[in-house]
Design a protein around this motif. Structure first.
Motif, short mmCIF file in Angstrom:
data_model
loop_
_atom_site.label_atom_id
_atom_site.label_comp_id
_atom_site.label_asym_id
_atom_site.label_seq_id
_atom_site.Cartn_x
_atom_site.Cartn_y
_atom_site.Cartn_z
N LEU A 42 0.84 -1.19 0.00
CA LEU A 42 0.00 0.00 0.00
C LEU A 42 0.87 1.24 0.00
O LEU A 42 1.92 1.27 0.64
CB LEU A 42 -0.91 0.01 1.22
CG LEU A 42 -1.89 -1.15 1.34
CD1 LEU A 42 -2.70 -1.02 2.63
CD2 LEU A 42 -2.80 -1.21 0.14
N GLY A 43 0.44 2.26 -0.69
CA GLY A 43 1.17 3.52 -0.72
C GLY A 43 0.97 4.29 0.58
O GLY A 43 0.09 3.98 1.38
N GLU A 44 1.80 5.33 0.76
CA GLU A 44 1.70 6.14 1.97
C GLU A 44 0.41 6.94 2.02
O GLU A 44 -0.03 7.34 3.09
CB GLU A 44 2.91 7.08 2.06
CG GLU A 44 4.20 6.36 2.34
CD GLU A 44 5.37 7.31 2.47
OE1 GLU A 44 5.15 8.52 2.68
OE2 GLU A 44 6.51 6.84 2.36
N ASP A 45 -0.21 7.18 0.86
CA ASP A 45 -1.44 7.96 0.83
C ASP A 45 -2.68 7.12 1.14
O ASP A 45 -3.79 7.64 1.20
CB ASP A 45 -1.60 8.67 -0.51
CG ASP A 45 -1.54 7.70 -1.70
OD1 ASP A 45 -1.05 6.58 -1.52
OD2 ASP A 45 -1.98 8.10 -2.80
N CYS A 46 -2.52 5.82 1.36
CA CYS A 46 -3.66 4.96 1.70
C CYS A 46 -3.93 5.06 3.19
O CYS A 46 -3.01 5.09 4.00
CB CYS A 46 -3.36 3.51 1.34
SG CYS A 46 -3.27 3.20 -0.43
N PRO A 47 -5.22 5.07 3.57
CA PRO A 47 -5.55 5.11 5.00
C PRO A 47 -5.21 3.78 5.67
O PRO A 47 -4.99 2.78 5.00
CB PRO A 47 -7.06 5.37 5.00
CG PRO A 47 -7.53 4.82 3.70
CD PRO A 47 -6.41 5.03 2.72
N GLU A 48 -5.18 3.79 6.99
CA GLU A 48 -4.96 2.56 7.73
C GLU A 48 -6.10 1.60 7.45
O GLU A 48 -7.26 1.97 7.39
CB GLU A 48 -4.92 2.84 9.24
CG GLU A 48 -3.61 3.41 9.71
CD GLU A 48 -2.46 2.43 9.60
OE1 GLU A 48 -2.62 1.24 9.97
OE2 GLU A 48 -1.40 2.86 9.13
N ARG A 49 -5.74 0.36 7.29
CA ARG A 49 -6.76 -0.67 7.01
C ARG A 49 -7.14 -1.34 8.31
O ARG A 49 -6.29 -1.83 9.05
CB ARG A 49 -6.19 -1.69 6.02
CG ARG A 49 -7.23 -2.68 5.60
CD ARG A 49 -6.73 -3.51 4.47
NE ARG A 49 -7.82 -4.38 4.03
CZ ARG A 49 -7.70 -5.32 3.15
NH1 ARG A 49 -6.52 -5.53 2.59
NH2 ARG A 49 -8.71 -6.05 2.80
N ASP A 50 -8.44 -1.36 8.60
CA ASP A 50 -8.93 -1.99 9.82
C ASP A 50 -9.07 -3.49 9.55
O ASP A 50 -9.92 -3.92 8.80
CB ASP A 50 -10.30 -1.41 10.19
CG ASP A 50 -10.88 -2.04 11.45
OD1 ASP A 50 -10.12 -2.68 12.19
OD2 ASP A 50 -12.09 -1.87 11.68
N LEU A 51 -8.20 -4.28 10.16
CA LEU A 51 -8.20 -5.72 9.94
C LEU A 51 -8.82 -6.48 11.10
O LEU A 51 -8.92 -7.69 11.07
CB LEU A 51 -6.76 -6.22 9.72
CG LEU A 51 -6.05 -5.67 8.50
CD1 LEU A 51 -4.60 -6.14 8.48
CD2 LEU A 51 -6.77 -6.05 7.22
N GLY A 52 -9.22 -5.80 12.13
CA GLY A 52 -9.74 -6.48 13.31
C GLY A 52 -11.24 -6.60 13.30
O GLY A 52 -11.95 -6.09 12.45
N GLY A 53 -11.73 -7.34 14.25
CA GLY A 53 -13.16 -7.41 14.52
C GLY A 53 -13.95 -8.35 13.65
O GLY A 53 -14.58 -9.26 14.13
N ASN A 54 -13.98 -8.17 12.37
CA ASN A 54 -14.88 -8.96 11.51
C ASN A 54 -14.20 -10.16 10.99
O ASN A 54 -13.70 -10.52 10.15
CB ASN A 54 -15.44 -8.09 10.39
CG ASN A 54 -16.30 -6.97 10.95
OD1 ASN A 54 -16.67 -6.99 12.11
ND2 ASN A 54 -16.61 -6.01 10.11
#
Length: 175
Positions: free
Chosen positions: A163-175
């Motif tokens: 992922l590039g630096e301009d991509c937001p953090e990806r939420d990998l938790g919970g689901n």
């Protein structure tokens, strides 16, 4: 005789499976979206704010099975020239096909209007969920369409690229 019976059973099973898959893809997962009447059609301004534009005749469908199944249609009396100067344009958008029973959304005709300059596409919301943007196309005669596009971050995430630096953090938790 056993071979004939087995062949018939296989053909019948294949037909049932085919009909079931068709039904699941075209009808089962989609639900009509109940419009709020207040904020169903929003656009991002060139300054980064989000505004609701005037709209009527709103119809939409969505499905929980995929983030890109959302489709909507509406009409607006806001002139396209006003939209072009006020809201952020979205380049590279291509509408995806909707189920045939959702008659107001003809992806091929919308795409042709975009290519021929009779419709313009605007940002509604970037990263509605990770890697997915909501976009709105409006034609010269005030017909509008909404769908979801996989953005550059989504493309990278789904094909495994860094992922590039301009991509937001990806939420990998919970689901």
């Amino acid at each position: 005789m056993t071979g004939k019976i087995l062949s018939v059973v296989i053909v019948v099973c294949a037909l049932i499976a085919g009909v079931a898959m068709y039904y699941l893809q075209v009808y089962a997962f989609y639900e009509e979206v109940t419009p709020t009447g207040v904020d169903d059609v929003q656009l991002t301004t060139v300054n980064g704010g989000v505004e609701t534009i005037f709209y009527e005749d709103f119809q939409a469908i969505d499905a929980d099975s995929s983030p890109i199944r959302y489709r909507a249609c509406f009409t607006t009396t806001t002139p396209l020239t006003t939209l072009l100067t006020t809201y952020e344009a979205y380049s590279g958008a291509a509408p995806r096909n909707a189920p045939g029973w959702f008659e107001c959304f003809d992806a091929e005709a919308i795409g042709e209007d975009i290519r021929n300059g009779r419709a313009h596409v605007f940002v509604s919301q970037r990263n509605l969920e990770f890697g997915i943007d909501r976009v709105v196309a409006v034609t010269e005669d005030g017909r509008g369409y909404i769908w979801h596009e996989v953005n550059e971050c989504g493309d990278k995430a789904y094909d495994g690229s860094p992922l590039g630096e301009d991509c937001p953090e990806r939420d990998l938790g919970g689901n």
